[in-house]
Design an enzyme around this catalytic site. Sequence first.
Site, PDB file in Angstrom:
ATOM      1  N   LYS A  93       5.866 -11.645  12.014  1.00 42.43           N
ATOM      2  CA  LYS A  93       6.715 -12.161  13.114  1.00 42.43           C
ATOM      3  C   LYS A  93       8.188 -12.253  12.725  1.00 42.43           C
ATOM      4  O   LYS A  93       8.797 -13.332  12.744  1.00 42.43           O
ATOM      5  CB  LYS A  93       6.214 -13.526  13.607  1.00 42.43           C
ATOM      6  CG  LYS A  93       4.822 -13.476  14.228  1.00 42.43           C
ATOM      7  CD  LYS A  93       4.472 -14.796  14.897  1.00 42.43           C
ATOM      8  CE  LYS A  93       3.146 -14.765  15.593  1.00 42.43           C
ATOM      9  NZ  LYS A  93       1.983 -14.687  14.671  1.00 42.43           N
ATOM     10  N   ASP A  96      14.953 -12.191  13.050  1.00 41.42           N
ATOM     11  CA  ASP A  96      16.326 -12.452  12.607  1.00 41.42           C
ATOM     12  C   ASP A  96      17.187 -11.211  12.878  1.00 41.42           C
ATOM     13  O   ASP A  96      16.716 -10.239  13.467  1.00 41.42           O
ATOM     14  CB  ASP A  96      16.305 -12.831  11.114  1.00 41.42           C
ATOM     15  CG  ASP A  96      17.383 -13.855  10.763  1.00 41.42           C
ATOM     16  OD1 ASP A  96      18.509 -13.750  11.300  1.00 41.42           O
ATOM     17  OD2 ASP A  96      17.098 -14.754   9.945  1.00 41.42           O
ATOM     18  N   ARG A 230     -10.275 -17.899  13.462  1.00 42.42           N
ATOM     19  CA  ARG A 230     -11.246 -18.938  13.117  1.00 42.42           C
ATOM     20  C   ARG A 230     -12.627 -18.721  13.727  1.00 42.42           C
ATOM     21  O   ARG A 230     -13.625 -19.154  13.146  1.00 42.42           O
ATOM     22  CB  ARG A 230     -10.676 -20.311  13.492  1.00 42.42           C
ATOM     23  CG  ARG A 230      -9.604 -20.772  12.508  1.00 42.42           C
ATOM     24  CD  ARG A 230      -8.772 -21.906  13.062  1.00 42.42           C
ATOM     25  NE  ARG A 230      -7.852 -21.459  14.095  1.00 42.42           N
ATOM     26  CZ  ARG A 230      -7.040 -22.262  14.781  1.00 42.42           C
ATOM     27  NH1 ARG A 230      -7.066 -23.566  14.548  1.00 42.42           N
ATOM     28  NH2 ARG A 230      -6.217 -21.762  15.687  1.00 42.42           N
TER      29      ARG A 230
HETATM   30  O1  6AU Z   1      -8.189 -17.065  16.281  1.00 43.43           O
HETATM   31  P1  6AU Z   1      -7.251 -18.056  15.622  1.00 43.43           P
HETATM   32  O2  6AU Z   1      -6.695 -19.062  16.605  1.00 43.43           O
HETATM   33  O3  6AU Z   1      -7.830 -18.708  14.417  1.00 43.43           O
HETATM   34  O4  6AU Z   1      -6.026 -17.206  15.037  1.00 43.43           O
HETATM   35  C1  6AU Z   1      -5.151 -16.461  15.839  1.00 43.43           C
HETATM   36  C2  6AU Z   1      -4.199 -15.647  14.987  1.00 43.43           C
HETATM   37  C3  6AU Z   1      -3.276 -16.478  14.100  1.00 43.43           C
HETATM   38  C4  6AU Z   1      -1.954 -16.519  14.845  1.00 43.43           C
HETATM   39  O5  6AU Z   1      -0.855 -16.553  13.949  1.00 43.43           O
HETATM   40  C5  6AU Z   1      -1.965 -15.221  15.655  1.00 43.43           C
HETATM   41  O6  6AU Z   1      -3.334 -14.873  15.851  1.00 43.43           O
HETATM   42  N1  6AU Z   1      -1.295 -15.263  16.987  1.00 43.43           N
HETATM   43  C6  6AU Z   1      -0.282 -14.338  17.340  1.00 43.43           C
HETATM   44  C7  6AU Z   1      -0.013 -13.084  16.648  1.00 43.43           C
HETATM   45  C8  6AU Z   1      -1.071 -12.241  16.187  1.00 43.43           C
HETATM   46  O7  6AU Z   1       1.093 -12.626  16.584  1.00 43.43           O
HETATM   47  C9  6AU Z   1       0.438 -14.514  18.530  1.00 43.43           C
HETATM   48  C10 6AU Z   1       0.031 -15.501  19.453  1.00 43.43           C
HETATM   49  O8  6AU Z   1       0.578 -15.608  20.540  1.00 43.43           O
HETATM   50  N2  6AU Z   1      -1.001 -16.316  19.115  1.00 43.43           N
HETATM   51  C11 6AU Z   1      -1.684 -16.219  17.923  1.00 43.43           C
HETATM   52  O9  6AU Z   1      -2.635 -16.975  17.715  1.00 43.43           O
HETATM   53  O10 6AU Z   1      -3.138 -15.797  12.857  1.00 43.43           O
END
Ligand code: 6AU
Length: 258
Positions: A93, A96, A230
């Site tokens: 992400k 900058d 998760r």
């Molecule tokens: O299934 P989770 O909730 O355990 O993890 C979701 C993963 C995490 C977040 O940093 C990422 O997806 N994420 C992102 C990304 C991929 O850029 C954007 C977003 O809007 N929401 C999100 O959860 O590693």
Amino acid sequence: PRKIISYSERARLCSHPVTRKLLTLMEEKRTNLTVSVDLTAAAEVISMVDKVGPYVCMIKTHVDIIEDFSQDFVRKLTDLAVKHNFIIFEDRKFADIGNTVMQQYSGGMYRIADWANITNAHTLPGSGVIQGLKQIGLPKERGCLLIAEMSSSGNLCSGDYTKETVKIAEGNKDFVIGFICQSAISDDPEFLHITPGVQLSSRKDQMGQNYVTPREVILNHKSDVIIVGRGIIKAEDPVVAAKAYMEAGYSAYMERMS
Ligand code: 6AU
């Protein structure tokens, strides 16, 4: 609404090598699942990747949460990418000015551009962030996803911000290969729509994360790839969970095609 053509047909329409490779292997392995391996010990990450590798098209990392990151970790991860045939996506992400992200992408101790096929960027700084990343990524045939929408409650990535993000992508198709988004936002078959915030059971976590099911994402929101963290890595049996998400995601794609 987006005309639905198969992943492999789309691969043939795409000029970016990473998009072609990803779409091709998705159809070969019959999976649109990305596992987000958000664990903090290098050995745990590697062991999880080896377990879920057969069921994914992509492995997503957050290398800055790994306590014992090293080039040995990178070697193991890239070896597993060959063994199981998946794409590596470092969820850095970037957000900058061009000159700063250029250094963050190529250098420091992570040297992300050397091993991650894909990374992502916020468009908050304007297109300069892409100009910076591109200087490093283009010669290495890397791809970048723009964060056009987010899964978290109250996020500011909506409306004009999302529309402007699509425009920045359209102006940089040699490097930008798609979006992190909640639903399809472009009709261009060359752009990937990749969606996090996916779980089969829960609807949210304690810190604003919102979940939808694989079927909703692929069938209703017309996205291409689901990202699950998760829901898989904290499951009692991550392999059983990975298979369930893979099946749910791919059957939704088959349903959308029929
Ligand atoms: O299934 P989770 O909730 O355990 O993890 C979701 C993963 C995490 C977040 O940093 C990422 O997806 N994420 C992102 C990304 C991929 O850029 C954007 C977003 O809007 N929401 C999100 O959860 O590693």
